[in-house]
Motif scaffolding. Structure first.
Motif, PDB file in Angstrom:
ATOM      1  N   VAL A  82       0.866  -1.183   0.000  1.00 42.36           N
ATOM      2  CA  VAL A  82       0.000   0.000   0.000  1.00 42.36           C
ATOM      3  C   VAL A  82       0.897   1.226   0.000  1.00 42.36           C
ATOM      4  N   PRO A  83       0.900   1.991  -1.105  1.00 41.02           N
ATOM      5  CA  PRO A  83       1.746   3.184  -1.153  1.00 41.02           C
ATOM      6  C   PRO A  83       1.149   4.316  -0.311  1.00 41.02           C
ATOM      7  N   ASN A  87      -2.891   6.269  -6.006  1.00 44.56           N
ATOM      8  CA  ASN A  87      -3.539   6.884  -7.170  1.00 44.56           C
ATOM      9  C   ASN A  87      -4.225   5.784  -7.957  1.00 44.56           C
ATOM     10  N   LEU A  88      -5.511   5.949  -8.202  1.00 48.58           N
ATOM     11  CA  LEU A  88      -6.272   4.902  -8.882  1.00 48.58           C
ATOM     12  C   LEU A  88      -6.770   5.414 -10.220  1.00 48.58           C
ATOM     13  N   TRP A  89      -7.000   4.514 -11.154  1.00 51.42           N
ATOM     14  CA  TRP A  89      -7.546   4.876 -12.461  1.00 51.42           C
ATOM     15  C   TRP A  89      -8.888   5.566 -12.245  1.00 51.42           C
ATOM     16  N   PRO A  90      -9.002   6.831 -12.661  1.00 55.17           N
ATOM     17  CA  PRO A  90     -10.155   7.641 -12.258  1.00 55.17           C
ATOM     18  C   PRO A  90     -11.506   7.064 -12.687  1.00 55.17           C
ATOM     19  N   ARG A 129     -12.282   8.626  -9.228  1.00 56.45           N
ATOM     20  CA  ARG A 129     -12.017  10.077  -9.319  1.00 56.45           C
ATOM     21  C   ARG A 129     -12.738  10.836  -8.216  1.00 56.45           C
ATOM     22  N   ALA A 140      -6.778   0.388  -1.438  1.00 57.39           N
ATOM     23  CA  ALA A 140      -5.528  -0.375  -1.468  1.00 57.39           C
ATOM     24  C   ALA A 140      -5.388  -1.242  -0.217  1.00 57.39           C
TER      25      ALA A 140
END
Lengths: 301, 538
Positions: A82-83, A87-90, A129, A140
């Motif tokens: 888990v960063p 950032n996820l694909w919107p 988004r 995540a």
């Protein structure tokens, strides 16, 4: 049993900038390992090198006995990550991302996944988004906790979570530990690290400056002493192991004392007739600040 | 000035600070292209004979469909021919420049989150939009004046100061108008990508509409908006009415954009995003399916768009392939079988030019999918993928496969649309297989362009956007090359120039094999450099 992860004199240069100078530590099986240091010290760079996203300039990192760069794919089958900045694909929904990430590791959406979605109170139908930072982290986290990884790597995972969710996170990490899994937890929240981690590494400007359990680190550090005596404390201030001596009245003072000299100091104090005495071991925060102010300050001059 | 527009000038300055290099390159490119073409024109079309012959060519429906109608009457001059050849083409480029800067200054800033940061300061809610409008006005103003000055300096025979200024300023008004369309679209949809796509779909639609009316009934071109640029009758009647129309429409569109911007929240579009699925579909497995899912909408638009573009061009083949109508003398000279052969040659010749256009357009979604490998990386989307058991080869191949796949399908659909609609409109059809030669012939060029894009992605991630030079140059050299008498080597600079004249001729298989091998080799090199480097970090 062999260590889950070993990092051996790892170095990383970005052009002329040396981000990692000398990183050495290892994680034992079933251990929660804390990784602390201020912004820009090299925590995320170390983690990204461990994940094979960055290529080490020198030194070596192995996970499950395999090389972190060369055998990345086979290692990744057994880890969860888990960063800090998820950032996820919107245009995908949270549910789609969770399922997709699980499938990449050859796993499925299970009852456990549903349970995690519930405890983290995540609305999985929303598009990524529209998620806040905390909700993206939850996506995540659900995927990570739901996969049965042998090693979980968390890079400041709770920076966007509210205190309730932080609590859930800590509970889940402890459950991993009980199941014999290993965890690498990089965090700014020192109370979290203090509560959960078996051992800790402190990183500063690309170098590991201390590795050990909290108890070991306390041994190397100073305790705080608040004391009231019948006779004046003047002689105590002069002791070489006593630091930051602040007297409120001649018979009342606060000071810190080197851990190994604590016994001698108490003996000296008892001769002055103690009426009240409180000693507190250093918190991780004290340790952290001390390492940084002492050595970091010197370097930056 | 109300507080809604507070600090607009500071934002304008900020935008210009950020963008000056891009602005400079665009303007220098546009004005430079116009001036250098003008300077060259007299050498190519200097003699009355050359002029009569090019005028004859420009009057054919094939040329009208590409460049707009040629309405001038003899005696011709270089300037008249220049105006007829360059107007529509320059209009396209001016519109593209404005779409870019309009989206860049508004929606792209919102996507990146910088608008939020800026609006938290003493900046009016409408200031970013107003700043974008001012920036566009400045860019077009400077470009228009430079273009006019360039034309005057080139001093073509037959050029008048009025004509040159009308060309420059007309182009500026035309570009600005398309900029305002983009500003409007940017208020309607919810991402920069979507506003760019919508802007290009609109531009394409108007371009194709004007092509249809130009070929069939030029009077109707007044209704296509894009056609206004032709109605200026450069260097002949020099009509200013279209310029006023463009400015008037721009003002109206801007009024709408400001009203919409007032009504919506920052970061939102007109349409609320719908809730998604709670679980992923069965197909969402692995990076390739992920890419297909992410690109789904845009892929559909591209494929459909190319088919429609192809069909639109094909539908004029009946008119194009009727030489007797535009030149009654031919029937007497050639006889009926000769006319049929000539008609066929004209249609196939036009088809060749069109396939190049389709190939270039098909390269656009392919290139942008390849560039995603780095842009998604920078946005941090791939970090979770890297931590999963997905090798770099798998990730790289997924992008390559999706890119080449979509590009191939798009090119095939463009050619197919052209062939089907063409045969429907012609009295003596040409076999579909003949048209598909164009697809087979140009496919390796598409592959090579994709390979070059992949190589930049792997080797020089920071400079990867340079790849756009290849398709732009491809269009320029194929379109204007013959007109401006480019040397052979200049046409061969782009992979599109390596292909022989398919579908007129048969596919040159040795060239096909060489180019395919080169394309695959480029992908291989690209992977080697991608595998060995750090991934681009955000």
């Amino acid at each position: 049993m062999a260590d889950v992860l070993t990092v051996d004199h790892l170095q990383k240069k970005f052009g002329k900038f040396q981000a990692l100078k000398d990183i050495t530590f290892s994680i034992h099986p079933g251990e929660v390992f804390g990784f602390i240091g201020p912004n820009g010290a090299g925590k995320s760079t170390t983690i990204r090198t461990l994940l094979g996203i960055l290529r080490p300039t020198a030194g070596r990192a192995t996970i499950f006995g395999q090389d972190a760069w060369a055998d990345a794919v086979s290692i990744h089958k057994r880890i969860a990550y888990v960063p800090g900045d998820v950032n996820l694909w919107p245009n995908l929904s949270g549910g789609e991302v969770i399922d997709f990430l699980l499938r990449l590791n050859g796993q499925k959406h299970s009852d456990r996944t549903d349970e995690l979605i519930k405890v983290f109170a995540l609305d999985v139908r929303k598009k990524a988004r529209t998620y806040s930072k905390g909700n993206r982290q939850k996506v995540a986290l659900v995927a990570a906790f739901s996969s049965q990884a042998d090693l979980s790597i968390f890079d400041e995972p709770t920076s966007g979570l509210d205190p309730l969710m932080e609590e859930v996170f800590q509970r889940e990490v402890l459950a991993l530990k009980q199941a014999g899994k290993s965890v690498l937890l990089s965090s700014h929240i020192l109370s979290e690290v203090e509560r959960m981690c078996d051992r800790i590494a402190i990183i500063r400007q690309g170098e590991i400056i201390e590795v050990g359990s909290l108890a070991e680190m306390r041994q190397l550090s100073r305790s705080t002493v608040r004391v009231t005596t019948q006779q004046p404390l003047t002689a105590i201030e002069a002791l070489p192991s006593v630091h930051q001596f602040k007297a409120k009245t001649p018979t009342q003072a606060v000071f810190s004392v080197d851990a190994e000299a604590l016994g001698d100091t108490i003996t000296a104090l008892s001769q002055l007739g103690i009426t009240q005495l409180i000693t507190t071991p250093p918190t991780l925060e004290d340790l952290f600040l001390r390492y940084y102010n002492q050595e970091g300050g010197k370097d930056e001059q | 000035m109300s507080s809604r527009y507070a600090n607009t000038w500071a934002l304008v300055r900020l935008n210009l600070c950020h963008d000056w290099l891009k602005i400079f390159l665009w303007i220098a490119g546009l004005a430079g292209m116009m001036a250098s073409a003008a300077a060259k024109f007299e050498g190519i079309y200097g003699t009355p004979k050359a002029m009569a012959s090019i005028a004859q060519t420009l009057k054919t429906p094939a040329m009208v469909s590409l460049f707009g109608p040629f309405t001038a009457t003899p005696p011709f001059s270089s300037a008249v021919i220049y105006g007829a050849e360059m107007m529509v083409f320059m209009g396209l480029f001016a519109a593209m420049m404005n779409v870019y800067f309009a989206v860049h200054a508004t929606r792209a800033e919102e996507d990146a989150g910088t608008s939020e940061l800026i609006l938290a300061h003493a900046v009016g809610r409408q200031s970013p939009l107003l700043a974008a409008i001012i920036e566009l006005l400045m860019i077009n103003g400077v470009a228009g004046v430079l273009e006019a000055l360039g034309l005057q300096a080139a001093n073509m025979p037959g050029a008048s100061a009025t004509g040159s200024w009308l060309f420059g300023l007309g182009l500026a008004a035309f570009g600005f108008m398309f900029g305002t369309f983009s500003l409007l679209f940017a208020q309607m949809v919810s991402s920069a990508r979507a506003s760019t796509m919508l802007s290009y779909a609109w531009l394409g639609l108007l371009y194709v509409a004007r092509m249809g009316t130009d070929v069939k009934n030029p009077a109707l071109t007044w209704w296509t908006i894009f056609g206004w640029i032709e109605k200026m009758h450069l260097y002949t009647a020099n009509v200013w009415t279209p310029v006023w129309l463009m400015l008037g429409l721009s003002a109206t569109v801007l009024f709408g954009a400001v009203a919409l911007a007032n009504a919506r929240d920052i970061g939102a579009g007109l349409v609320e995003p719908r809730a998604g699925r709670s679980k992923a579909s069965r197909f969402l497995q692995g990076p390739l399916m992920l890419l297909a899912r992410l690109d789904r909408t845009s892929t559909i638009i591209w494929l459909l768009g190319l088919f429609v573009l192809g069909a639109a061009y094909g539908s004029i083949f009946g008119t194009v392939g009727d030489l007797v109508q535009s030149n009654p003398m031919l029937a007497k000279l050639l006889g009926s079988s000769g006319v049929a052969a000539a008609n066929r040659a004209v249609v196939l010749g036009l088809a060749n030019t069109l396939v190049v256009i389709f190939a270039v357009v098909a390269a656009v979604p392919a290139i942008s999918t390849l560039l995603r490998l780095n842009t998604d990386e920078r946005k941090g989307y791939l970090e979770l993928l890297h931590a999963a058991p997905v090798s770099r080869l798998h990730l790289f191949l997924s992008h390559a496969f999706e890119a080449v796949g979509v590009g191939t399908l798009a090119l095939a659909l463009g050619v197919l649309g052209m062939g089907v609609a063409g045969n429907a409109s012609m009295t003596t059809p040409i076999s579909l297989a003949r048209f598909m030669r164009g697809f087979v012939g140009y496919w390796p060029a598409l592959l090579v362009v994709c390979g070059l894009a992949a190589l930049l992605v792997g080797l020089l991630p920071r400079l990867q956007t340079l790849i756009w030079v290849v398709p732009v140059y491809g269009v320029l050299s194929m379109f204007l090359g013959p007109m401006l008498d480019f040397p052979k080597w200049a046409e061969r600079l782009s992979p599109f120039g390596w292909v022989n004249a398919v579908p007129t001729r048969a596919v040159a298989w040795p060239t096909f094999a060489r180019m395919t091998a080169l394309g695959i080799g480029l992908f291989g090199l690209a992977y080697v450099s991608y595998r060995r480097r750090d991934l681009t970090m955000n």
